[in-house]
Design an enzyme around this catalytic site. Structure first.
Site, PDB file in Angstrom:
ATOM      1  N   CYS A   1       4.673  11.964  -5.757  1.00 36.31           N
ATOM      2  CA  CYS A   1       3.592  11.079  -5.299  1.00 36.31           C
ATOM      3  C   CYS A   1       3.969   9.653  -5.664  1.00 36.31           C
ATOM      4  O   CYS A   1       4.482   9.395  -6.751  1.00 36.31           O
ATOM      5  CB  CYS A   1       2.271  11.467  -5.963  1.00 36.31           C
ATOM      6  SG  CYS A   1       0.913  10.329  -5.577  1.00 36.31           S
ATOM      7  N   ASP A   2       3.676   8.732  -4.770  1.00 34.31           N
ATOM      8  CA  ASP A   2       4.073   7.335  -5.005  1.00 34.31           C
ATOM      9  C   ASP A   2       2.953   6.486  -5.597  1.00 34.31           C
ATOM     10  O   ASP A   2       3.134   5.299  -5.825  1.00 34.31           O
ATOM     11  CB  ASP A   2       4.554   6.693  -3.703  1.00 34.31           C
ATOM     12  CG  ASP A   2       3.418   6.486  -2.713  1.00 34.31           C
ATOM     13  OD1 ASP A   2       2.497   7.320  -2.688  1.00 34.31           O
ATOM     14  OD2 ASP A   2       3.452   5.504  -1.952  1.00 34.31           O
TER      15      ASP A   2
ATOM     16  N   HIS B   1      -2.667  12.552  -8.862  1.00 31.59           N
ATOM     17  CA  HIS B   1      -3.883  11.762  -8.651  1.00 31.59           C
ATOM     18  C   HIS B   1      -4.884  11.969  -9.789  1.00 31.59           C
ATOM     19  O   HIS B   1      -6.092  11.845  -9.596  1.00 31.59           O
ATOM     20  CB  HIS B   1      -4.537  12.104  -7.299  1.00 31.59           C
ATOM     21  CG  HIS B   1      -3.767  11.584  -6.127  1.00 31.59           C
ATOM     22  ND1 HIS B   1      -4.204  11.697  -4.829  1.00 31.59           N
ATOM     23  CD2 HIS B   1      -2.577  10.929  -6.053  1.00 31.59           C
ATOM     24  CE1 HIS B   1      -3.321  11.149  -4.009  1.00 31.59           C
ATOM     25  NE2 HIS B   1      -2.325  10.680  -4.744  1.00 31.59           N
TER      26      HIS B   1
ATOM     27  N   ARG C   1     -12.773   5.445   4.414  1.00 32.15           N
ATOM     28  CA  ARG C   1     -11.392   4.965   4.385  1.00 32.15           C
ATOM     29  C   ARG C   1     -10.607   5.427   5.621  1.00 32.15           C
ATOM     30  O   ARG C   1      -9.753   4.699   6.119  1.00 32.15           O
ATOM     31  CB  ARG C   1     -10.717   5.468   3.101  1.00 32.15           C
ATOM     32  CG  ARG C   1      -9.257   5.057   2.935  1.00 32.15           C
ATOM     33  CD  ARG C   1      -9.084   3.565   2.783  1.00 32.15           C
ATOM     34  NE  ARG C   1      -7.681   3.202   2.663  1.00 32.15           N
ATOM     35  CZ  ARG C   1      -7.204   1.990   2.906  1.00 32.15           C
ATOM     36  NH1 ARG C   1      -8.032   1.013   3.287  1.00 32.15           N
ATOM     37  NH2 ARG C   1      -5.932   1.733   2.772  1.00 32.15           N
TER      38      ARG C   1
ATOM     39  N   ARG D   1      -9.343  13.991   8.496  1.00 32.66           N
ATOM     40  CA  ARG D   1      -9.575  13.232   7.264  1.00 32.66           C
ATOM     41  C   ARG D   1     -10.976  12.625   7.283  1.00 32.66           C
ATOM     42  O   ARG D   1     -11.667  12.594   6.258  1.00 32.66           O
ATOM     43  CB  ARG D   1      -8.531  12.126   7.112  1.00 32.66           C
ATOM     44  CG  ARG D   1      -8.820  11.228   5.917  1.00 32.66           C
ATOM     45  CD  ARG D   1      -7.770  10.164   5.697  1.00 32.66           C
ATOM     46  NE  ARG D   1      -8.164   9.288   4.590  1.00 32.66           N
ATOM     47  CZ  ARG D   1      -7.397   8.338   4.065  1.00 32.66           C
ATOM     48  NH1 ARG D   1      -6.183   8.129   4.537  1.00 32.66           N
ATOM     49  NH2 ARG D   1      -7.832   7.590   3.064  1.00 32.66           N
TER      50      ARG D   1
ATOM     51  N   ASN E   1       0.065  15.362   1.185  1.00 29.68           N
ATOM     52  CA  ASN E   1      -1.154  15.475   0.384  1.00 29.68           C
ATOM     53  C   ASN E   1      -1.981  16.684   0.808  1.00 29.68           C
ATOM     54  O   ASN E   1      -1.827  17.176   1.924  1.00 29.68           O
ATOM     55  CB  ASN E   1      -1.982  14.189   0.526  1.00 29.68           C
ATOM     56  CG  ASN E   1      -1.580  13.145  -0.496  1.00 29.68           C
ATOM     57  OD1 ASN E   1      -1.269  13.465  -1.628  1.00 29.68           O
ATOM     58  ND2 ASN E   1      -1.575  11.884  -0.094  1.00 29.68           N
TER      59      ASN E   1
ATOM     60  N   TYR F   1      -7.083   7.002  -8.945  1.00 28.63           N
ATOM     61  CA  TYR F   1      -7.858   8.109  -8.391  1.00 28.63           C
ATOM     62  C   TYR F   1      -8.844   8.702  -9.402  1.00 28.63           C
ATOM     63  O   TYR F   1      -9.772   9.421  -9.010  1.00 28.63           O
ATOM     64  CB  TYR F   1      -6.930   9.208  -7.883  1.00 28.63           C
ATOM     65  CG  TYR F   1      -6.273   8.869  -6.562  1.00 28.63           C
ATOM     66  CD1 TYR F   1      -6.898   9.170  -5.354  1.00 28.63           C
ATOM     67  CD2 TYR F   1      -5.037   8.246  -6.510  1.00 28.63           C
ATOM     68  CE1 TYR F   1      -6.300   8.868  -4.141  1.00 28.63           C
ATOM     69  CE2 TYR F   1      -4.430   7.933  -5.311  1.00 28.63           C
ATOM     70  CZ  TYR F   1      -5.065   8.246  -4.123  1.00 28.63           C
ATOM     71  OH  TYR F   1      -4.480   7.928  -2.921  1.00 28.63           O
TER      72      TYR F   1
END
Length: 450
Positions: free
Chosen positions: A168-169, A199, A293, A91, A146, A273
């Site tokens: 997706c939450d 998103h 992040r 990531r 994701n 997003y």
């Protein structure tokens, strides 16, 4: 009933297990299985999970922790899929490589999301195939791995008959923040309508006890120039005074962008997003290319959990910061109840459009409300959407379809086309530079591109 969590080593696992256990009566769950290919990591997470089930909640739910597919999926009724291929180390590359070229660096949006998607497509198909082989015939896979949009498109194209619901939450997390900001005690009392892609969507209405609260949300943002509860804003201001790095967290800027986006385009309330697409240049300007992040999460949620496990093993005491629990796990567990008990409760899901949004492609994977019962989602149809939102969504849908086609075909050209088409990248030359760096960084994870 057996629930298997694929990606059991996730820091979200303890909170999700707690949500399941608190609903043991409705779910009639007898066993929870954690499955992960990283045994060392999963074993540490399992320490907290075991404490939650036996000590905190004192349930009789059996816990199985395994790295074996057959043991994980055999006779399971539900599979919660939350795999993170490459973990946070990859990531970090997803976020830092684009920033090197002045482009948005984010785990699910833009080129970072494409990189993550190319790592996740085929491992997700393995989850589907293993569940099909070993789980109950009428099992459901709730996938929130994701980037959900790319994973959902790959599932649609390569496993069209799979019993998968992609979810997706983030929209419910936004509703939760709004509830806290407006001092509404329970976010579940807020009713809303929504359309978009994962998103990449908009709230079109939001009510509480029958009253339209979108004007209240907009007034709150106008006053504070951010969409966060006053308690959060106070902490951010304290961090700023102390010159603390938490004041410049990547997520602070995202919630500030909610105000700016709504000021420009007030008809709907955007998903957070959309900041990366509508305010991409500004997002890059406030980003720290040396600390993204991914670094923030590794230094907080990841560190808190594993430090908490070590502390527990030494002292027998669980620190409250050792695991994260919240709307994320509650929402997934409630969706499971709706499927199992045929409640026909309303949820947002990612589904093949099939005319739900008339002026979007039939095979686009859209995020829209649906009633959930034992047979899966029953989508609630929408009207045509405005040209502005449709245009943005078409660009995004096509870039995601190209990623999936490129992965299947091993096509460098199609992947380059996807990068070039993304609204987060300014030119084909920059797209090629980012792609070439990402190919090197993702060696062993991506399909070979020719």
């Amino acid at each position: 009933m057996i629930i298997t969590i694929a990606g059991g080593g996730s820091t979200f696992t303890p909170g999700i297990v707690k949500s399941i256990a608190l609903r043991q009566k409705e779910l009639e769950v007898s066993e929870i299985r954690l499955f992960d290919i990283d045994k060392e990591r999963q074993d540490k997470v399992a320490v907290v999970v075991d404490w939650i089930l036996k000590e905190e909640l004192k349930t009789n739910i059996k816990l199985t922790v395994t790295t074996d597919e057959k043991e994980a999926y055999s006779d399971a009724s539900f599979v919660f899929a939350q795999i993170r291929v490459g973990k946070y180390a990859m990531r970090e590359q997803d976020e830092k490589i684009p920033l090197k070229y002045g482009c948005v660096g984010q785990e699910t949006c833009g080129s970072g999301g494409f990189a993550y998607g190319l790592r996740t497509i085929f491992p997700m198909l393995k989850v589907i195939d293993d569940a099909e082989k070993y789980a109950e015939k009428d099992h459901w896979i709730l996938n929130y791995s994701n980037p959900a949009a790319i994973v959902a498109e790959a599932c649609r194209k390569l496993r069209p008959n799979a019993r998968v619901i992609n979810i997706c939450d983030m929209p419910i997390a936004i509703v939760d923040i709004i509830a806290e900001s407006l001092k509404i005690a329970n976010y579940s009392e807020i009713e809303y309508d929504y359309f978009g892609l994962n998103h990449f969507g908009w709230f079109t209405s939001m009510t509480h006890n029958g009253r339209d609260i979108l004007p209240d949300v907009k007034a709150y943002m106008k006053k504070h120039k951010i969409l966060l509860p006053e308690s959060h804003i106070g902490k951010i201001n304290e961090h700023k005074k102390a010159n603390n790095r938490h004041a410049v967290s990547a997520w602070v800027h995202v919630w500030e962008a909610m105000y700016e986006m709504t000021e420009y385009f007030p008809d709907f309330l955007p998903n957070t997003y959309l900041n990366y697409y509508l305010l991409g240049k500004e997002s890059v300007e406030v980003s720290n290319p040396d600390r993204t992040r991914a670094n923030e999460v590794m230094d907080t949620r990841e560190k808190d959990l594993f430090d908490g496990v070590e502390h527990f093993l030494k002292t027998g005491e669980i620190d409250g910061k050792a695991f994260y629990a919240g709307a994320h796990g509650d929402w997934i567990s409630d969706l499971t109840i709706a499927l199992k008990n045929d409640t026909r409760q309303r949820f947002l899901v990612i589904v093949e459009n099939k005319g739900a949004i008339p002026n979007m492609p039939y095979d686009a994977m859209v995020e829209v409300p649906a009633y959930i019962g034992k047979n899966g989602p029953e989508v609630i149809a929408k009207d045509n959407i405005p040209l502005f939102q449709q245009g943005l969504m078409m660009q995004q849908v096509n870039s995601e379809k190209l990623i999936v086609e490129g992965a299947i075909e091993g096509s460098y050209e199609k992947i380059l086309q996807a990068f070039t088409l993304s609204k987060t990248i300014p030119s084909a030359r920059v797209a090629k530079q980012i792609l070439d760096d990402m190919i090197i960084a993702n060696k062993g994870y991506w399909p070979e591109l020719k």
